[in-house]
Scaffold this motif. Structure first.
Motif: not given
Length: 181
Positions: A59-69
C-alpha cells in the motif's frame, strides 16, 4: 486529500496493530514481556511498511508512486520514529506470589483456630490445618494466574496506546497538515 487514501491507511494501520499485538501476546505467553523485547518486536513489525511483499508495504509503495514526498515522511514516521517508551509498572508479579501464599495460609489459620477452639488432639489439629491449605492452594493458583493474565493484557495495552501519536502523524501527513518537529 482523498478520503479513500486516509481510509486505506487506517485499514493498513489496523492490520499493522493486529500483527504487532499478536506478536506481543505470543511473547507474553512464552515468557515475561520485557521492555527491550517489546521494542525489538515493534522494530521488526514496523519493517512491514518497507516490505513490498507485505500488504502494508505494498500500500505504501503504491502511495509513493502518487505522492513520493509524503511517502518518504510516512516511511520515516513508521519505521524510524516509531518507538515505545517504557510504561509505568502496572501491578506486579509479587502480588501473585502473595496470593499463592496468603489464601492457603488463611485457610490453614482458620483450620487451626477451629481445631484449637474444639480442643481436638494433635493429629486432628494437624489435619485441620493442612487440609484447608491443600484445598485452597489450587484456588489460589487459579486466582493468581488470572491476575498474571490481566497484568500481561494491561502491559500490552499500555504499549499499544503509545502508537496513537504515530497514527495521528501519518494522518496529518496525508491531510497536508503535518508540521516538522
Amino acid at each position: 486529500m482523498d478520503e479513500t487514501i486516509q481510509k486505506e491507511f487506517e485499514t493498513q494501520w489496523k492490520r499493522f496493530l493486529d500483527k504487532l499485538k499478536g506478536r506481543l501476546l505470543e511473547e507474553a505467553q512464552r515468557k515475561n514481556l520485557s521492555y527491550p523485547m517489546a521494542k525489538l518486536i515493534l522494530n521488526e513489525t514496523a519493517l512491514c511498511w518497507e516490505n513490498e511483499y507485505d500488504i502494508c508495504g505494498r500500500w505504501l509503495k503504491e502511495y509513493a508512486q502518487k505522492e513520493p514526498e509524503k511517502a518518504k515522511l510516512i516511511i520515516t514516521v513508521l519505521t524510524k520514529d516509531i518507538c515505545f517508551t517504557e510504561p509505568e509498572e502496572i501491578g506486579s508479579d509479587s502480588n501473585t506470589n502473595l496470593i499463592n501464599i496468603a489464601i492457603p495460609a488463611a485457610g490453614a489459620a482458620a483450620g487451626f483456630g477451629v481445631s484449637s477452639l474444639l480442643h481436638v488432639g494433635t493429629a486432628a489439629k494437624t489435619l485441620s490445618t493442612v487440609i484447608p491449605a491443600a484445598v485452597l492452594y489450587p484456588i489460589a493458583r487459579t486466582v493468581s494466574e488470572g491476575c498474571e493474565a490481566d497484568h500481561k493484557d494491561s502491559q500490552i495495552d499500555a504499549y499499544m496506546l503509545q502508537l496513537e501519536k504515530y497514527e495521528n502523524d501519518v494522518v496529518r501527513i496525508l491531510t497536508g497538515s503535518y508540521t516538522f518537529r
